[in-house]
Design a protein around this motif. Structure first.
Motif, mmCIF file in Angstrom:
data_model
loop_
_atom_site.group_PDB
_atom_site.id
_atom_site.type_symbol
_atom_site.label_atom_id
_atom_site.label_comp_id
_atom_site.label_asym_id
_atom_site.label_seq_id
_atom_site.Cartn_x
_atom_site.Cartn_y
_atom_site.Cartn_z
ATOM 1 N N THR A 17 0.797 -1.229 0.000
ATOM 2 C CA THR A 17 0.000 0.000 0.000
ATOM 3 C C THR A 17 0.826 1.273 0.000
ATOM 4 O O THR A 17 0.276 2.369 -0.157
ATOM 5 C CB THR A 17 -0.931 0.019 1.213
ATOM 6 O OG1 THR A 17 -0.142 -0.063 2.423
ATOM 7 C CG2 THR A 17 -1.908 -1.156 1.176
ATOM 8 N N GLY A 18 2.133 1.182 0.187
ATOM 9 C CA GLY A 18 2.950 2.389 0.204
ATOM 10 C C GLY A 18 4.373 2.094 0.617
ATOM 11 O O GLY A 18 4.757 0.939 0.856
ATOM 12 N N ARG A 19 5.163 3.149 0.687
ATOM 13 C CA ARG A 19 6.568 3.032 1.091
ATOM 14 C C ARG A 19 6.900 4.155 2.054
ATOM 15 O O ARG A 19 6.629 5.329 1.772
ATOM 16 C CB ARG A 19 7.484 3.094 -0.134
ATOM 17 C CG ARG A 19 8.927 2.694 0.145
ATOM 18 C CD ARG A 19 9.717 2.642 -1.153
ATOM 19 N NE ARG A 19 11.004 2.004 -0.980
ATOM 20 C CZ ARG A 19 11.858 1.756 -1.985
ATOM 21 N NH1 ARG A 19 11.537 2.113 -3.221
ATOM 22 N NH2 ARG A 19 13.007 1.160 -1.747
ATOM 23 N N ARG A 20 7.456 3.812 3.199
ATOM 24 C CA ARG A 20 7.771 4.799 4.214
ATOM 25 C C ARG A 20 9.093 5.492 3.898
ATOM 26 O O ARG A 20 9.879 5.032 3.069
ATOM 27 C CB ARG A 20 7.854 4.137 5.598
ATOM 28 C CG ARG A 20 6.618 3.342 5.965
ATOM 29 C CD ARG A 20 6.566 2.911 7.411
ATOM 30 N NE ARG A 20 7.809 2.401 7.958
ATOM 31 C CZ ARG A 20 7.924 1.789 9.148
ATOM 32 N NH1 ARG A 20 6.831 1.635 9.888
ATOM 33 N NH2 ARG A 20 9.082 1.341 9.583
ATOM 34 N N SER A 176 15.748 -7.161 -3.512
ATOM 35 C CA SER A 176 15.672 -6.835 -4.938
ATOM 36 C C SER A 176 14.227 -6.696 -5.394
ATOM 37 O O SER A 176 13.919 -5.900 -6.287
ATOM 38 C CB SER A 176 16.386 -7.912 -5.765
ATOM 39 O OG SER A 176 15.641 -9.115 -5.808
ATOM 40 N N VAL A 177 13.329 -7.468 -4.791
ATOM 41 C CA VAL A 177 11.910 -7.361 -5.141
ATOM 42 C C VAL A 177 11.352 -6.031 -4.655
ATOM 43 O O VAL A 177 10.694 -5.294 -5.402
ATOM 44 C CB VAL A 177 11.108 -8.532 -4.539
ATOM 45 C CG1 VAL A 177 9.612 -8.361 -4.811
ATOM 46 C CG2 VAL A 177 11.604 -9.858 -5.101
ATOM 47 N N PHE A 178 11.620 -5.684 -3.402
ATOM 48 C CA PHE A 178 11.065 -4.452 -2.855
ATOM 49 C C PHE A 178 11.709 -3.195 -3.453
ATOM 50 O O PHE A 178 11.136 -2.109 -3.379
ATOM 51 C CB PHE A 178 11.193 -4.440 -1.331
ATOM 52 C CG PHE A 178 10.124 -5.237 -0.640
ATOM 53 C CD1 PHE A 178 8.779 -4.923 -0.811
ATOM 54 C CD2 PHE A 178 10.442 -6.299 0.189
ATOM 55 C CE1 PHE A 178 7.787 -5.651 -0.178
ATOM 56 C CE2 PHE A 178 9.453 -7.033 0.825
ATOM 57 C CZ PHE A 178 8.121 -6.705 0.638
ATOM 58 N N ASN A 179 12.890 -3.340 -4.039
ATOM 59 C CA ASN A 179 13.539 -2.204 -4.698
ATOM 60 C C ASN A 179 13.233 -2.119 -6.188
ATOM 61 O O ASN A 179 13.663 -1.183 -6.858
ATOM 62 C CB ASN A 179 15.059 -2.272 -4.501
ATOM 63 C CG ASN A 179 15.461 -1.971 -3.072
ATOM 64 O OD1 ASN A 179 14.832 -1.160 -2.401
ATOM 65 N ND2 ASN A 179 16.517 -2.627 -2.598
ATOM 66 N N ALA A 180 12.524 -3.102 -6.726
ATOM 67 C CA ALA A 180 12.233 -3.138 -8.157
ATOM 68 C C ALA A 180 11.345 -1.958 -8.552
ATOM 69 O O ALA A 180 10.320 -1.708 -7.912
ATOM 70 C CB ALA A 180 11.559 -4.447 -8.534
ATOM 71 N N PRO A 181 11.728 -1.210 -9.600
ATOM 72 C CA PRO A 181 10.919 -0.050 -10.011
ATOM 73 C C PRO A 181 9.486 -0.413 -10.368
ATOM 74 O O PRO A 181 8.564 0.382 -10.163
ATOM 75 C CB PRO A 181 11.676 0.487 -11.235
ATOM 76 C CG PRO A 181 13.074 -0.024 -11.091
ATOM 77 C CD PRO A 181 12.939 -1.360 -10.424
ATOM 78 N N GLN A 182 9.287 -1.619 -10.928
ATOM 79 C CA GLN A 182 7.950 -1.982 -11.406
ATOM 80 C C GLN A 182 7.039 -2.537 -10.317
ATOM 81 O O GLN A 182 5.867 -2.824 -10.580
ATOM 82 C CB GLN A 182 8.053 -3.005 -12.549
ATOM 83 C CG GLN A 182 8.528 -4.398 -12.135
ATOM 84 C CD GLN A 182 10.033 -4.577 -12.209
ATOM 85 O OE1 GLN A 182 10.783 -3.640 -11.941
ATOM 86 N NE2 GLN A 182 10.473 -5.771 -12.598
ATOM 87 N N LEU A 183 7.538 -2.696 -9.094
ATOM 88 C CA LEU A 183 6.708 -3.253 -8.027
ATOM 89 C C LEU A 183 5.513 -2.349 -7.740
ATOM 90 O O LEU A 183 5.660 -1.134 -7.593
ATOM 91 C CB LEU A 183 7.535 -3.422 -6.743
ATOM 92 C CG LEU A 183 6.779 -3.965 -5.523
ATOM 93 C CD1 LEU A 183 6.371 -5.413 -5.743
ATOM 94 C CD2 LEU A 183 7.630 -3.824 -4.265
ATOM 95 N N THR A 184 4.335 -2.944 -7.642
ATOM 96 C CA THR A 184 3.132 -2.193 -7.267
ATOM 97 C C THR A 184 3.256 -1.741 -5.818
ATOM 98 O O THR A 184 3.437 -2.565 -4.919
ATOM 99 C CB THR A 184 1.879 -3.070 -7.427
ATOM 100 O OG1 THR A 184 1.750 -3.440 -8.799
ATOM 101 C CG2 THR A 184 0.630 -2.328 -6.976
ATOM 102 N N ARG A 185 3.184 -0.425 -5.611
ATOM 103 C CA ARG A 185 3.331 0.130 -4.264
ATOM 104 C C ARG A 185 2.146 1.013 -3.871
ATOM 105 O O ARG A 185 2.207 1.669 -2.836
ATOM 106 C CB ARG A 185 4.617 0.958 -4.161
ATOM 107 C CG ARG A 185 5.895 0.174 -4.362
ATOM 108 C CD ARG A 185 7.106 1.066 -4.155
ATOM 109 N NE ARG A 185 8.339 0.302 -4.180
ATOM 110 C CZ ARG A 185 9.009 0.027 -5.304
ATOM 111 N NH1 ARG A 185 8.570 0.464 -6.470
ATOM 112 N NH2 ARG A 185 10.126 -0.689 -5.248
ATOM 113 N N ASP A 186 1.128 1.056 -4.687
ATOM 114 C CA ASP A 186 0.036 1.993 -4.435
ATOM 115 C C ASP A 186 -1.334 1.331 -4.448
ATOM 116 O O ASP A 186 -2.333 1.953 -4.814
ATOM 117 C CB ASP A 186 0.078 3.119 -5.469
ATOM 118 C CG ASP A 186 -0.018 2.610 -6.914
ATOM 119 O OD1 ASP A 186 -0.040 1.375 -7.105
ATOM 120 O OD2 ASP A 186 -0.054 3.445 -7.835
ATOM 121 N N THR A 187 -1.377 0.057 -4.037
ATOM 122 C CA THR A 187 -2.680 -0.592 -3.917
ATOM 123 C C THR A 187 -3.491 0.119 -2.831
ATOM 124 O O THR A 187 -3.003 0.283 -1.709
ATOM 125 C CB THR A 187 -2.524 -2.076 -3.564
ATOM 126 O OG1 THR A 187 -1.891 -2.748 -4.654
ATOM 127 C CG2 THR A 187 -3.871 -2.722 -3.295
#
Length: 292
Positions: A17-20, A176-187
């Protein structure tokens, strides 16, 4: 000697849902335990030494979460007792099954009992959080809706089907997954009630697309396993799980698993096998929500 399980967990769904500002990701997930996991054996020492066998490949002994949990418990209580700890490792490392976190939680609960420290579950969970975001759910010992970075827990009742868990023979680097540019972070965040009402058909893992793109072996394994039953990544992988109707279906799938892959069957559990072994009672019905 005290012998206790360190059960695996599944993320039955996982939304990012986001990134702190500190780099941690906020999430919403449903944790459930499996009746399969590692096993830990504890023997009391009176000299304060913590000795763990065998060593895990690529993991320095003092960096192992088992040793770190034991040292933290000693420091918290100025305890001069120690332990010989033997780990029977079954869960794959880096598989998304929570093996290291589960090992840490089992160590905290076991040594709290063996050393007669009488720390509360709340205190043990707080100590566990310092070791990793997934440790508190293993300390609490009940299937849970989790928010924040995974540490804000509400007990829930989920369906308890049989699963086939498949490891495709690769290790996924969580960072590497959490740093991936394409990871969905705004559900968009949802309520726990909505998540539970949607149930298994609506659940998904926001990490799955990124992991499958970066790890072709995971993508291949997903395509194969999803040919038998609804399949999802757990955590950041590499393990995949298929939700099944009965044990016979699990046995049938296991007979077809190709070489290079490791698979096992397991039953979902709402009460952790660790807490069942310790004789802990389930959370009261008043304190938990139920999936519809």
């Amino acid at each position: 000697m005290l012998t206790l399980p360190a059960p695996a967990k599944l993320n039955r769904m996982l939304h990012i849902t986001g990134r702190r500002d500190d780099g941690y990701h906020t999430l919403q997930t449903l944790f459930q335990f499996l009746d399969v996991g590692d096993t830990l054996h504890f023997s009391l020492r009176d000299d304060g030494e913590i000795r763990l066998t065998p060593a895990l490949p690529g993991v320095a002994t003092e960096a192992n979460l088992i040793v770190r949990a034991a040292r933290m418990l000693q420091a918290e209580n100025s305890c001069h007792l120690g332990a010989d700890i033997r780990l029977d490792k079954r869960l794959p490392m880096g598989g998304g099954l929570g093996g290291g976190s589960s090992n840490a939680a089992t160590t905290l609960l076991a040594l709290n009992r063996l050393w007669k420290l009488a720390l509360s579950e709340d205190r043990l969970a707080a100590l566990g959080l310092q070791l990793g975001a997934d440790v508190p759910v293993f300390v609490r010992g009940h299937a849970a809706w989790a928010e924040g970075i995974g540490e804000r827990l509400t007990p829930v009742e989920l369906d308890t089907p049989w699963f086939v868990v498949l490891h495709p023979g690769v290790t996924v680097a969580t960072a590497s997954v959490f740093n991936a540019p394409q990871l969905t972070r705004d559900t968009p965040p949802i309520t726990m009630a909505r998540a539970l009402q949607g149930g298994a058909p609506a659940w998904r893992n926001d990490c799955q697309t990124t992991v499958c793109e970066r790890y072709p072996e995971v993508s291949k394994a997903f395509d194969w396993l999803s040919g038998f039953a609804p399949t999802m990544l757990t955590g950041t992988g590499a393990c995949l799980f298929a939700r099944l109707t009965d044990e016979r279906q699990a046995d049938s799938i296991l007979q077809r698993v190709g070489s290079g892959w490791h698979a096992f069957k397991a039953k979902g559990c709402n009460l952790s096998p660790l807490h069942a072994a310790l004789g802990c009672r389930a959370v009261s019905a008043k304190g938990r929500a139920k999936a519809l």
